[in-house]
Design a protein around this motif. Structure first.
Motif, PDB file in Angstrom:
ATOM      1  N   GLU A 323       0.833  -1.201   0.000  1.00 58.45           N
ATOM      2  CA  GLU A 323       0.000   0.000   0.000  1.00 58.45           C
ATOM      3  C   GLU A 323       0.872   1.257   0.000  1.00 58.45           C
ATOM      4  N   ALA A 327       1.855   4.108  -4.578  1.00 56.66           N
ATOM      5  CA  ALA A 327       1.969   5.385  -5.279  1.00 56.66           C
ATOM      6  C   ALA A 327       3.235   5.437  -6.129  1.00 56.66           C
TER       7      ALA A 327
ATOM      8  N   LEU B 157      -8.191   6.443  -0.920  1.00 54.86           N
ATOM      9  CA  LEU B 157      -7.999   5.163  -0.229  1.00 54.86           C
ATOM     10  C   LEU B 157      -7.967   5.446   1.277  1.00 54.86           C
ATOM     11  N   ARG B 159      -5.830   4.898   3.631  1.00 57.17           N
ATOM     12  CA  ARG B 159      -4.583   5.476   4.121  1.00 57.17           C
ATOM     13  C   ARG B 159      -4.421   6.922   3.625  1.00 57.17           C
ATOM     14  N   LEU B 181       5.085   9.541   8.723  1.00 60.02           N
ATOM     15  CA  LEU B 181       5.370   8.114   8.819  1.00 60.02           C
ATOM     16  C   LEU B 181       4.928   7.564  10.173  1.00 60.02           C
ATOM     17  N   TRP B 185       1.365   5.990   9.351  1.00 60.83           N
ATOM     18  CA  TRP B 185       1.697   4.574   9.107  1.00 60.83           C
ATOM     19  C   TRP B 185       2.105   3.839  10.376  1.00 60.83           C
ATOM     20  N   ASP B 186       2.265   4.566  11.473  1.00 60.45           N
ATOM     21  CA  ASP B 186       2.716   3.957  12.722  1.00 60.45           C
ATOM     22  C   ASP B 186       4.062   3.259  12.546  1.00 60.45           C
ATOM     23  N   LEU B 187       4.941   3.879  11.783  1.00 62.47           N
ATOM     24  CA  LEU B 187       6.267   3.308  11.576  1.00 62.47           C
ATOM     25  C   LEU B 187       7.286   4.157  12.309  1.00 62.47           C
ATOM     26  N   PRO B 191      12.470   5.541   6.325  1.00 63.58           N
ATOM     27  CA  PRO B 191      12.933   4.834   5.136  1.00 63.58           C
ATOM     28  C   PRO B 191      13.875   5.765   4.367  1.00 63.58           C
ATOM     29  N   THR B 193      14.266   6.193   1.346  1.00 58.85           N
ATOM     30  CA  THR B 193      13.843   6.661   0.020  1.00 58.85           C
ATOM     31  C   THR B 193      12.821   7.792   0.125  1.00 58.85           C
ATOM     32  N   ILE B 195       9.786   7.747  -0.545  1.00 56.63           N
ATOM     33  CA  ILE B 195       8.482   7.111  -0.731  1.00 56.63           C
ATOM     34  C   ILE B 195       7.336   7.974  -0.216  1.00 56.63           C
ATOM     35  N   VAL B 198       6.386  10.563  -2.749  1.00 57.23           N
ATOM     36  CA  VAL B 198       5.597  10.002  -3.843  1.00 57.23           C
ATOM     37  C   VAL B 198       4.151   9.808  -3.392  1.00 57.23           C
ATOM     38  N   TYR B 199       3.986   9.334  -2.152  1.00 54.61           N
ATOM     39  CA  TYR B 199       2.644   9.080  -1.645  1.00 54.61           C
ATOM     40  C   TYR B 199       1.864  10.388  -1.492  1.00 54.61           C
ATOM     41  N   ARG B 202       0.680  11.755  -4.747  1.00 52.51           N
ATOM     42  CA  ARG B 202      -0.548  11.190  -5.307  1.00 52.51           C
ATOM     43  C   ARG B 202      -1.776  11.789  -4.616  1.00 52.51           C
ATOM     44  N   ARG B 205      -2.351  15.197  -5.988  1.00 51.20           N
ATOM     45  CA  ARG B 205      -3.013  15.210  -7.301  1.00 51.20           C
ATOM     46  C   ARG B 205      -4.511  15.032  -7.132  1.00 51.20           C
TER      47      ARG B 205
END
Lengths: 458, 230
Positions: A323, A327, B157, B159, B181, B185-187, B191, B193, B195, B198-199, B202, B205
């Motif tokens: 998930e 993206a 979505l 998330r 994060l 995401w509870d992380l 990370p 990268t 990421i 990018v998320y 989206r 957009r």
């Protein structure tokens, strides 16, 4: 040298202690056997003498002296064993009947046992020895019934000699055997010591020689050699890592230095300065990020986090990863999907597993084919679980596969894509922490990473 | 955070770091109390009502976690931001379990610290009971988990909705990638990268394309900020 160290060795001392203990016990047993045998034989002979004596005494009491003399003469004429002795004397010690020349001086008591050598012979020591029952009869005569015990004595002496010989022989054999065994042990330990000294002096390339006997010493040597292999690999890794750290740190640090130097010598222009500072901060962040990745991997490798392991559902974690990366995959036109079982339980650390799977998916997106297909599959297998991340990109050449898990290792083809070469090291560290096996497979075209968890959650 | 309640207690034993923090926080409009040791922190923390207390885990005399517990036991209600050089996740989580409200790992950017202080300070205010939150022409329904702009639904979505909700709740404030994060995401790690970018891209957009004005803004080197034009 070897003998000296053998005699000093603990093994030998222990063997000696065992020999002494065993020797004392064995001696006690033999002594008991000897004493028991000797006394048994003597008591049998005493019983025979006693029976004979009682017979003669009975005849005397019933029928008197003459009958007794007659009886003794009959016995001596052939009715009794040759080794028996009889003697009947009157109150003046004159011989009335019997096969002894005179009353033995040792037999003085009114009634009782006595032992004596044949009286009157010049060489007393070589004369036969007798054991006899003697008594003074009511009429003042004295009767003696006995037997030659020279044979019994020599029998006992032979047993004694045999026992002593056996104990001595046992001791010698045991000492020799323990010296030989200890020498062998000390010899093998000396080999290990010699190798250890050689390693300390010259380097890690030495190995302990094996004898091919597959005994416990070979196993010890094998394990030590394996440990040395591991240490050598680790040392190599450390060197490789420090080389790479130096390289990978030098690049951004050089960039930052150059930038700052240029700004230092140039004029102060607000806009340029801001861009420069922004870039420098970004580079610094990259360096710090690299450091935290290294310490993170090091921390994972200490196994401390095993304490926080719980049962987790691999599918749930993988779905969250998919998930999160959805993206990024969408941006590249890559089809990222998850398949397999609905529930795959393993024992582990959710955050670390997430991180590892995320790294695999991240790699697949970065190094796979744009517009390609990436599949994450979780499955229960016999006695464990497996998660596979498969892409259809260019893959990794076979010869490079062993290296990709090393810290900072980067394939030539991806030297210029973003990343610090620590992702797969982290995957390897997480896999190792979870006791999972990593497999890298060809998926022509593409690459498949598989993590095999061998310990299913109970 | 109300204007009269912008007093922060900074517990930090390194004088240079403490000085930098005090200076920057003061220029951001905070009143700053400094404590260089656990004992001083206990004294100052109990003597005055702070909006937020930032506390270093490694202090020369008493462990930061112990200081925090003692202050809590003494009735101090201010949220705690744990600052730790022990970067590993379990250390961080241990900090949160011990009663910390948020954590930050050294070295951190001041912007990140500020963003977290703002978020913590806001949390100590009364929590809005509205089930529909609005920013400009964006409305999100916390019950139905839907979002729309000018009445037109935005398909999100689950998330993505969580992410938008977090941005909306922190309207006008910079939210860092690490905060996203952690809260979406509870992380508890970063990370390596991009990421998150990018998320967020989206989500942006979906939220901002073909609209009168953009709501989600990238703050260079810091993170994101959701705000409507004034």
């Amino acid at each position: 040298m070897l003998l000296a160290s053998t005699l000093r060795s603990t093994t030998f001392k222990l063997a000696l202690a065992a020999i002494v203990t065993f020797g004392v016990i064995a001696s006690a047993i033999f002594a008991y056997v000897y004493l028991f045998t000797a006394s048994f034989v003597r008591s049998r002979s005493d019983q025979a003498i006693m029976a004979e004596y009682s017979g003669l005494l009975g005849a005397y009491e019933r029928s008197g002296r003459r009958e007794l003399i007659e009886l003794i003469r009959n016995r001596l004429a052939g009715g009794s064993p040759a080794e028996h002795v009889y003697l009947l004397v009157d109150h003046a010690s004159d011989v009335l009947a019997g096969n002894l020349d005179k009353w033995p001086s040792a037999a003085t008591a009114a009634q009782g046992w006595t032992e004596f050598r044949a009286p009157g012979a010049p060489d007393a020591a070589s004369q036969p020895r007798f054991r006899a029952m003697s008594a003074t009869l009511p009429g003042g005569d004295r009767l003696l019934v006995g037997t030659d015990i020279s044979d019994l004595d020599s029998f006992a002496a032979k047993i004694k000699a045999a026992v002593i010989a056996i104990i001595f022989l046992m001791f010698v054999v045991a000492v020799v055997a323990s010296i030989l065994v200890t020498q062998r042990t000390v010899g093998r330990i000396e080999e290990i010591n010699a190798t250890s000294r050689a390693i300390m002096q010259s380097g890690l390339d030495k190995r302990i020689p094996l004898r091919g006997s597959h005994d416990e010493w070979d196993r010890v040597a094998e394990n030590l050699n394996l440990m040395l292999d591991r240490i050598e690999t680790l040392m190599g890794d450390v060197k490789q890592v420090s080389d790479n750290v130096a390289h990978d740190l030098r690049t951004p640090l050089t960039r930052m230095r150059g930038r700052l130097e240029k700004a230092y010598h140039g004029g102060r222009i607000g806009e340029n300065d801001q861009a420069l500072i922004g870039d420098t901060i970004a580079d610094l962040d990259a360096v710090l990020g690299m450091f935290s990745s290294i310490t993170r991997i090091a921390h994972i490798e200490t196994q401390v986090r095993k304490g926080a392991f719980r049962t987790v559902n691999l599918v749930e974690i993988a779905s969250e990863v998919v998930e999160l990366y959805d993206a990024a995959a969408e941006r590249d036109g890559t089809d990222l999907s998850i398949t397999g079982d609905h529930e795959v339980r393993v024992t582990g650390d959710r955050d670390l597993l997430f991180d590892a799977i995320a790294n695999l998916v991240d790699n697949a997106i970065k190094h796979g084919r744009a517009g390609g297909k990436i599949v994450v599959a979780c499955e229960n297998v016999d006695g464990g679980a497996v998660i596979a991340v498969t892409d259809d990109g260019p893959g990794i050449p076979t010869c490079e596969r062993d290296h990709v898990f090393k810290r900072f290792y980067r394939l030539e083809q991806s030297r210029y894509t973003p990343g610090n070469g620590l992702g797969l090291s982290l995957v390897a560290a997480v896999a190792h922490l979870h006791g999972a096996r990593i497999e890298l497979l060809d998926h022509s075209p593409g690459l498949q990473f598989k993590l095999w968890f061998s310990t299913p959650a109970s | 955070m109300t204007a009269g309640h912008r007093r922060i207690l900074v517990v930090e034993d390194d004088p240079e770091t403490a000085g930098q923090l005090a200076e920057q926080l003061t220029s951001s409009g905070y009143e700053v109390d400094l404590a260089a040791s656990g004992n001083e922190a206990l004294r100052r923390g109990a003597s005055c009502d702070h909006a937020v207390i930032t506390i270093d885990r490694m202090l020369p005399d008493i462990d930061g976690i112990t200081v925090m517990r003692q202050l809590r036991d003494g009735g101090v209600a201010a949220p705690f931001l744990i600052i730790s050089a022990l970067g590993e996740v379990d250390d961080r989580v241990r900090g949160l379990r011990a009663g910390g409200d948020d954590y930050l790992v050294k070295p951190f950017s001041f912007v990140e610290l500020l963003a977290r202080l703002e978020a913590l300070g806001r949390r100590s205010e009364t929590i809005a009971k509205d089930t529909i939150l609005r920013v400009g022409d964006l409305a999100i329904d916390l019950i139905a988990r839907t979002a729309n702009r000018r009445g037109k639904d935005i398909p999100l979505l689950p998330r993505e909705f969580q992410l938008l909700e977090y941005l909306v709740r922190n309207e006008g404030r910079v939210v860092s990638r690490a905060m996203l994060l952690q809260h979406v995401w509870d992380l508890h790690f970063d990370p390596s990268t991009n990421i998150i970018d990018v998320y967020v891209g989206r989500v942006r957009r979906k939220v901002d394309d073909q609209q009168a004005y953009p709501l989600i803004h990238t703050v260079r080197g810091m993170g994101y900020c959701l705000r409507a034009p004034r």
